[in-house]
Write a protein that holds these residues in place. Structure first.
Motif, PDB file in Angstrom:
ATOM      1  N   THR A 222      85.387 156.876  82.245  1.00  0.00           N
ATOM      2  CA  THR A 222      84.161 156.795  83.049  1.00  0.00           C
ATOM      3  C   THR A 222      83.669 155.360  83.146  1.00  0.00           C
ATOM      4  OG1 THR A 222      82.895 157.357  81.054  1.00  0.00           O
ATOM      5  CG2 THR A 222      83.523 159.169  82.503  1.00  0.00           C
ATOM      6  N   ASP A 223      82.857 154.912  82.209  1.00  0.00           N
ATOM      7  CA  ASP A 223      82.234 153.586  82.306  1.00  0.00           C
ATOM      8  C   ASP A 223      82.626 152.728  81.115  1.00  0.00           C
ATOM      9  OD1 ASP A 223      80.942 154.424  84.593  1.00  0.00           O
ATOM     10  OD2 ASP A 223      79.156 155.103  83.504  1.00  0.00           O
ATOM     11  N   LEU A 224      82.798 151.448  81.373  1.00  0.00           N
ATOM     12  CA  LEU A 224      83.028 150.450  80.342  1.00  0.00           C
ATOM     13  C   LEU A 224      81.858 149.479  80.362  1.00  0.00           C
ATOM     14  CD1 LEU A 224      84.805 149.110  78.185  1.00  0.00           C
ATOM     15  CD2 LEU A 224      85.944 147.848  80.026  1.00  0.00           C
ATOM     16  N   ARG A 225      81.115 149.471  79.295  1.00  0.00           N
ATOM     17  CA  ARG A 225      79.894 148.666  79.236  1.00  0.00           C
ATOM     18  C   ARG A 225      80.019 147.618  78.142  1.00  0.00           C
ATOM     19  NH1 ARG A 225      74.689 152.389  78.827  1.00  0.00           N
ATOM     20  NH2 ARG A 225      73.808 150.278  78.894  1.00  0.00           N
ATOM     21  N   LEU A 226      79.583 146.410  78.489  1.00  0.00           N
ATOM     22  CA  LEU A 226      79.483 145.314  77.536  1.00  0.00           C
ATOM     23  C   LEU A 226      78.024 144.889  77.494  1.00  0.00           C
ATOM     24  CD1 LEU A 226      82.629 143.203  78.577  1.00  0.00           C
ATOM     25  CD2 LEU A 226      82.459 144.895  76.747  1.00  0.00           C
ATOM     26  N   ASP A 227      77.346 145.255  76.416  1.00  0.00           N
ATOM     27  CA  ASP A 227      75.917 144.983  76.280  1.00  0.00           C
ATOM     28  C   ASP A 227      75.697 143.943  75.197  1.00  0.00           C
ATOM     29  OD1 ASP A 227      75.455 146.895  78.181  1.00  0.00           O
ATOM     30  OD2 ASP A 227      75.081 148.503  76.722  1.00  0.00           O
ATOM     31  N   SER A 228      74.771 143.038  75.476  1.00  0.00           N
ATOM     32  CA  SER A 228      74.347 142.045  74.500  1.00  0.00           C
ATOM     33  C   SER A 228      72.833 141.932  74.598  1.00  0.00           C
ATOM     34  CB  SER A 228      75.025 140.692  74.771  1.00  0.00           C
ATOM     35  OG  SER A 228      74.561 139.728  73.849  1.00  0.00           O
ATOM     36  N   THR A 229      72.127 142.309  73.549  1.00  0.00           N
ATOM     37  CA  THR A 229      70.663 142.321  73.604  1.00  0.00           C
ATOM     38  C   THR A 229      70.073 140.930  73.434  1.00  0.00           C
ATOM     39  OG1 THR A 229      70.628 142.839  71.245  1.00  0.00           O
ATOM     40  CG2 THR A 229      70.587 144.694  72.792  1.00  0.00           C
ATOM     41  N   ASP A 230      70.617 140.134  72.529  1.00  0.00           N
ATOM     42  CA  ASP A 230      70.031 138.828  72.230  1.00  0.00           C
ATOM     43  C   ASP A 230      70.946 137.660  72.584  1.00  0.00           C
ATOM     44  OD1 ASP A 230      67.835 140.147  71.221  1.00  0.00           O
ATOM     45  OD2 ASP A 230      68.609 140.162  69.164  1.00  0.00           O
ATOM     46  N   GLU A 232      74.890 136.374  74.751  1.00  0.00           N
ATOM     47  CA  GLU A 232      75.587 136.273  76.021  1.00  0.00           C
ATOM     48  C   GLU A 232      76.918 136.983  75.940  1.00  0.00           C
ATOM     49  OE1 GLU A 232      76.066 132.161  76.757  1.00  0.00           O
ATOM     50  OE2 GLU A 232      73.943 131.788  77.225  1.00  0.00           O
ATOM     51  N   ILE A 233      77.451 137.298  77.122  1.00  0.00           N
ATOM     52  CA  ILE A 233      78.803 137.831  77.250  1.00  0.00           C
ATOM     53  C   ILE A 233      79.621 136.773  77.977  1.00  0.00           C
ATOM     54  CG2 ILE A 233      80.236 139.651  78.242  1.00  0.00           C
ATOM     55  CD1 ILE A 233      77.907 141.547  77.979  1.00  0.00           C
ATOM     56  N   GLN A 234      80.568 136.201  77.293  1.00  0.00           N
ATOM     57  CA  GLN A 234      81.350 135.099  77.833  1.00  0.00           C
ATOM     58  C   GLN A 234      82.782 135.556  78.087  1.00  0.00           C
ATOM     59  OE1 GLN A 234      81.162 131.658  75.335  1.00  0.00           O
ATOM     60  NE2 GLN A 234      78.918 131.556  75.357  1.00  0.00           N
ATOM     61  N   SER A 267      78.364 127.058  84.470  1.00  0.00           N
ATOM     62  CA  SER A 267      78.441 127.553  83.097  1.00  0.00           C
ATOM     63  C   SER A 267      79.277 128.823  82.971  1.00  0.00           C
ATOM     64  CB  SER A 267      77.032 127.826  82.568  1.00  0.00           C
ATOM     65  OG  SER A 267      76.376 128.818  83.355  1.00  0.00           O
ATOM     66  N   GLY A 268      79.689 129.414  84.103  1.00  0.00           N
ATOM     67  CA  GLY A 268      80.467 130.638  84.076  1.00  0.00           C
ATOM     68  C   GLY A 268      79.656 131.881  84.348  1.00  0.00           C
ATOM     69  N   LYS A 269      78.392 131.748  84.623  1.00  0.00           N
ATOM     70  CA  LYS A 269      77.540 132.899  84.891  1.00  0.00           C
ATOM     71  C   LYS A 269      77.806 133.430  86.290  1.00  0.00           C
ATOM     72  CE  LYS A 269      72.696 134.316  84.901  1.00  0.00           C
ATOM     73  NZ  LYS A 269      71.284 133.876  84.702  1.00  0.00           N
ATOM     74  N   LEU A 270      77.898 134.762  86.428  1.00  0.00           N
ATOM     75  CA  LEU A 270      78.149 135.415  87.696  1.00  0.00           C
ATOM     76  C   LEU A 270      76.838 136.010  88.229  1.00  0.00           C
ATOM     77  CD1 LEU A 270      81.484 137.334  86.929  1.00  0.00           C
ATOM     78  CD2 LEU A 270      81.207 135.137  88.065  1.00  0.00           C
TER      79      LEU A 270
END
Length: 289
Positions: A222-230, A232-234, A267-270
């Motif tokens: 179903t879904d693949l989630r990458l969460d980061s509360t505090d 970044e996801i690089q 910086s690589g941010k989308l």
């Protein structure tokens, strides 16, 4: 011949006073029976003596013991195969230096350690269907004193440097698994899979997934989630591809097009930007700040 005794007896009942002579001894068939029993007793004594000498010879009785059993200063020593039909109680059982010790039984071999009430507190049973051990704690220690394996009611500890699971299906954990390091064998793939439920990896100070000589693949239904509360996801790579993104349609008559442009900052941010006749990423450059 038995001596015969004769004595004179003067009778006082009859009128004559002449002496009467009585013979004392064993005569006739009584004498022959006595000789027969004496001869039979001598034969039994000789047979008994011969049987005793034969048993001593066969059993190999000596001043040091009998047969394979020898009496030494340190205890009893058995040479060759020995069979015990009753329970054996001993403080120590060991083989000769340089020779193995074999324990063989047609059924099973049971080792019990009893307490003061003569009840088994530790038991080891080796049977035809397997080996069963019962006790409060089970420990396997190496020659250097390092703990290799330990098991009790609360936990199971594997103290070896590496735990190898050779089964084709890998290892199955019905509950959680707590470990600081998971590594595959050289030239083999590492696969973490949950066929019917979710797969969760948690760590208070971060999770590192590294494939030094190959690729990394994560797939789900179903879904693949990458969460980061505090944080970044690089995504650090020379090329980042999204081959299956849906494509929007352009119509000249529509006042507003439902088409977006994917933009990337230095910086690589989308981020997404409303698509136009030309690139609109520069218009939203403030997002990269």
């Amino acid at each position: 011949m038995m001596p015969q005794e004769q004595y004179a007896h003067r009778s006082t009942l009859s009128g004559s006073e002449g002496p009467h002579v009585y013979k004392v001894g064993i005569y006739g068939w009584r004498k022959r029976c006595l000789y027969f029993f004496v001869l039979l007793l001598m034969i039994l004594i000789l047979v008994n003596l011969a049987m005793t000498i034969w048993i001593l010879k066969v059993m190999n009785f000596t001043i040091d013991g009998m047969g394979n059993l020898r009496i030494t200063e340190k205890g009893l020593r058995l040479e060759g195969d020995s069979e015990f039909l009753k329970p054996l109680y001993a403080k120590e059982i060991r083989s000769r230096p340089g020779s193995p010790l074999y324990l063989q039984s047609d059924r099973n071999i049971t080792l019990n350690i009893l307490n003061e009430d003569m009840k088994p507190v530790t038991q080891l049973v080796t049977a035809s269907d397997g080996i069963r051990a019962r006790g409060n704690n089970l420990e396997v220690v190496s020659n250097k004193g390092k703990l290799l394996f330990s098991a009790n009611d609360k936990e199971v500890v594997v103290g070896a440097d590496r735990l190898r699971v050779l089964g084709a299906e890998g290892a199955v954990f019905p509950a959680s698994l707590e470990t600081p390091y998971v590594k595959a064998e050289p030239f083999h793939h590492l696969r973490l899979e949950s066929p019917t439920r979710t797969l969760t990896m948690e760590a208070p100070k971060g999770i590192e997934i590294n494939a030094e000589a190959g690729g990394l693949e994560a797939s789900c239904r179903t879904d693949l989630r990458l969460d980061s509360t505090d944080g970044e996801i690089q995504l650090k790579a020379a090329n980042v591809k999204l081959p299956q993104l849906p494509r929007g349609s352009y119509s000249p008559s529509a006042p507003r097009q439902n088409v977006f442009e994917i933009c990337v900052c230095a910086s690589g941010k989308l981020f997404l930007s409303q698509a136009g006749s030309e690139s609109t990423c520069q218009a939203n450059n403030n997002i990269c700040l």
